[in-house]
Design a protein around this motif. Structure first.
Motif, PDB file in Angstrom:
ATOM      1  N   PHE A  35     -38.236  63.133  37.496  1.00  0.00           N
ATOM      2  CA  PHE A  35     -37.282  63.690  38.401  1.00  0.00           C
ATOM      3  C   PHE A  35     -37.845  63.975  39.823  1.00  0.00           C
ATOM      4  N   VAL A  71     -31.592  73.192  35.696  1.00  0.00           N
ATOM      5  CA  VAL A  71     -32.901  72.628  36.358  1.00  0.00           C
ATOM      6  C   VAL A  71     -33.524  73.849  36.970  1.00  0.00           C
ATOM      7  N   VAL A 101     -39.347  70.501  35.862  1.00  0.00           N
ATOM      8  CA  VAL A 101     -38.590  69.497  35.109  1.00  0.00           C
ATOM      9  C   VAL A 101     -39.204  68.148  35.400  1.00  0.00           C
ATOM     10  N   LYS A 102     -39.760  67.385  34.487  1.00  0.00           N
ATOM     11  CA  LYS A 102     -40.640  66.163  35.194  1.00  0.00           C
ATOM     12  C   LYS A 102     -39.685  64.771  34.928  1.00  0.00           C
ATOM     13  N   ARG A 152     -44.980  67.565  39.312  1.00  0.00           N
ATOM     14  CA  ARG A 152     -44.047  66.828  38.356  1.00  0.00           C
ATOM     15  C   ARG A 152     -44.714  65.636  37.946  1.00  0.00           C
ATOM     16  N   VAL A 200     -35.605  63.082  33.816  1.00  0.00           N
ATOM     17  CA  VAL A 200     -34.354  63.230  33.195  1.00  0.00           C
ATOM     18  C   VAL A 200     -33.754  62.171  32.724  1.00  0.00           C
ATOM     19  N   ALA A 221     -29.368  68.887  28.591  1.00  0.00           N
ATOM     20  CA  ALA A 221     -28.712  69.717  29.499  1.00  0.00           C
ATOM     21  C   ALA A 221     -27.330  70.561  29.366  1.00  0.00           C
ATOM     22  N   ILE A 228     -40.895  69.612  31.230  1.00  0.00           N
ATOM     23  CA  ILE A 228     -39.465  69.718  30.840  1.00  0.00           C
ATOM     24  C   ILE A 228     -38.744  68.270  30.891  1.00  0.00           C
ATOM     25  N   VAL A 229     -38.208  67.832  29.817  1.00  0.00           N
ATOM     26  CA  VAL A 229     -37.399  66.444  29.964  1.00  0.00           C
ATOM     27  C   VAL A 229     -35.983  66.807  29.648  1.00  0.00           C
ATOM     28  N   LEU A 230     -35.181  66.694  30.633  1.00  0.00           N
ATOM     29  CA  LEU A 230     -33.533  67.163  30.544  1.00  0.00           C
ATOM     30  C   LEU A 230     -32.864  65.872  30.130  1.00  0.00           C
ATOM     31  N   GLN A 247     -36.764  76.042  35.226  1.00  0.00           N
ATOM     32  CA  GLN A 247     -38.109  76.288  36.145  1.00  0.00           C
ATOM     33  C   GLN A 247     -38.477  77.595  36.539  1.00  0.00           C
TER      34      GLN A 247
END
Length: 389
Positions: A378, A352, A363-364, A173, A366, A316, A338-340, A356
């Motif tokens: 994350f 999440v 997910v890196k 991450r 949030v 999200a 991913i940025v949520l 993945q």
């Protein structure tokens, strides 16, 4: 001549003398007294002409008032990265509906088939996905039977362990922003391309990510490659100005976004920046032409420096629709992270796990609010603990 003629001449002479005297007196009154002209007044002090052999006169100009000093803009200092998740944990806990519902069901004791169906429904509504839900259900059934207990704390420990395994803490991450070494042997800035559909908060995410990097003492350059909306470039410029980060943009609406991205990376190389973040226009995943354009942007950027990261911004709250978006974007530009966004206050935290599992992409980051520093790396354990808080 007769006496009458002489008398007439005498009268005329007297009249002429009187008229002349009156005219002379009136003229003097009008002119008034003769006075010397006043001395000239000059804004400069000038000495009288010097005598022979004396030095030249000295001329002194009045001092000009100093222009008022323009105060330098005060740059904001972003919040340190360490501790962001702790500060935002309370917000993330709002999406703890999953954990609260599961714990409520599991603590009932001997679970009937209706209870297990309710658990499964809760996981599916949270967008965990069909595959991960099935795995989690099988493990929970087995563990509760082995333990032979309905104690909420023991059940919670099992649930935490299984959820953490699904979130997978072993995934990489880290945002890789180490300088890249080019073919010429020289270090190039790490380049990050940010993509996503309309309305996910992509441009705001780029601005917040720039703040996060500045907080870690990185020199950053932003590229406003969303050339379809002048407001997007203006918004990005505002984010950059707040923390002293330059923004490369085109003044012409509709300009080639690949050219802007190229110029941004070139500017980053020339300035010796550590990271170049490039924002792109939001696009629907079913528009083939726009998706192909992303591939072009990435290829053009690579001519200046290798693209280290391609971040996909997902909302999200979109649930499984976000999954379809992720699949198409991943095919177009090889997503690395991913940025949520909008994860706070939603029961859709299971996305999440789903995204993945489907993409094999971590997910890196949030997004947990609207504040300028409400973006955090994350952390799987923090996330699961917040769900079950």
């Amino acid at each position: 001549m007769t006496d009458q003629a002489w008398i007439l001449i005498a009268v005329l002479v007297v009249v002429l003398v009187v008229v002349g005297a009156v005219a002379l007196t009136t003229g003097r009154r009008r002119r008034g007294p003769t006075t010397l002209p006043p001395e000239d007044v000059s804004p400069y002090e000038v000495d009288q002409p010097p005598a022979a052999g004396a030095s030249a006169p000295v001329v002194t100009a009045p001092e000009e008032p100093a222009p008022p000093e323009t105060p330098a803009p005060t740059l904001e200092r972003p919040e340190p990265v360490a501790g962001r998740m702790q500060r935002l944990r309370a917000r993330l806990a709002r999406s703890g509906t999953i954990g609260q519902t599961l714990l409520s069901i599991l603590s009932r004791g001997d679970l009937a088939e209706n209870d297990w169906e309710e658990i499964e429904e809760t996981l599916l509504l949270a967008d965990v996905g069909v595959g991960p839900t099935t795995e989690l259900m099988d493990k929970l059934r087995t563990e509760t039977k082995v333990l032979g207990t309905s104690d909420a704390e023991q059940v919670r420990a099992v649930l935490r362990r299984e959820l953490l395994e699904l979130v997978d803490p072993t995934m990489d991450r880290v945002l890789h922003v180490e300088p890249a070494i080019g073919d010429d042997g020289q270090p190039h800035p790490a380049t990050v391309l940010v993509v996503g559909v309309n309305g996910t908060g992509k441009t705001t995410t780029v601005g917040k990510l720039a703040r996060l990097l500045v907080a870690e003492d990185h020199d950053v350059v932003l590229g406003a490659a969303d050339t379809f909306r002048a407001a997007a470039a203006d918004q990005l410029s505002t984010w950059g100005a707040r923390v002293g980060v330059p923004v490369v943009r085109s003044e012409r609406e509709g300009a080639d976004p690949a050219a802007v991205a190229f110029d941004a990376v070139k500017e980053g190389r020339g300035a010796g920046a550590d990271v170049v973040l490039v924002d792109t226009a939001g696009r629907l995943q079913n528009k083939a032409g726009l998706m192909d354009e992303l591939g072009k942007i990435k290829r053009v950027m690579s001519r200046q420096a290798p693209v280290r990261e391609v971040l996909l911004v997902l909302d999200a709250t979109t649930g499984q629709n976000g999954m379809r978006q992720a699949e198409v974007f991943s095919q177009a530009v090889d997503i690395t992270g991913i940025v949520l966004t909008k994860l706070d206050g939603t029961a859709k935290g299971g996305i999440v796990v789903a995204v993945q599992r489907e993409l094999g992409v971590p997910v890196k980051f949030v997004g947990l609010g609207e504040g300028p520093d409400d973006l955090a790396p994350f952390e799987p354990e923090e996330f699961v603990d917040a769900l079950l808080s």
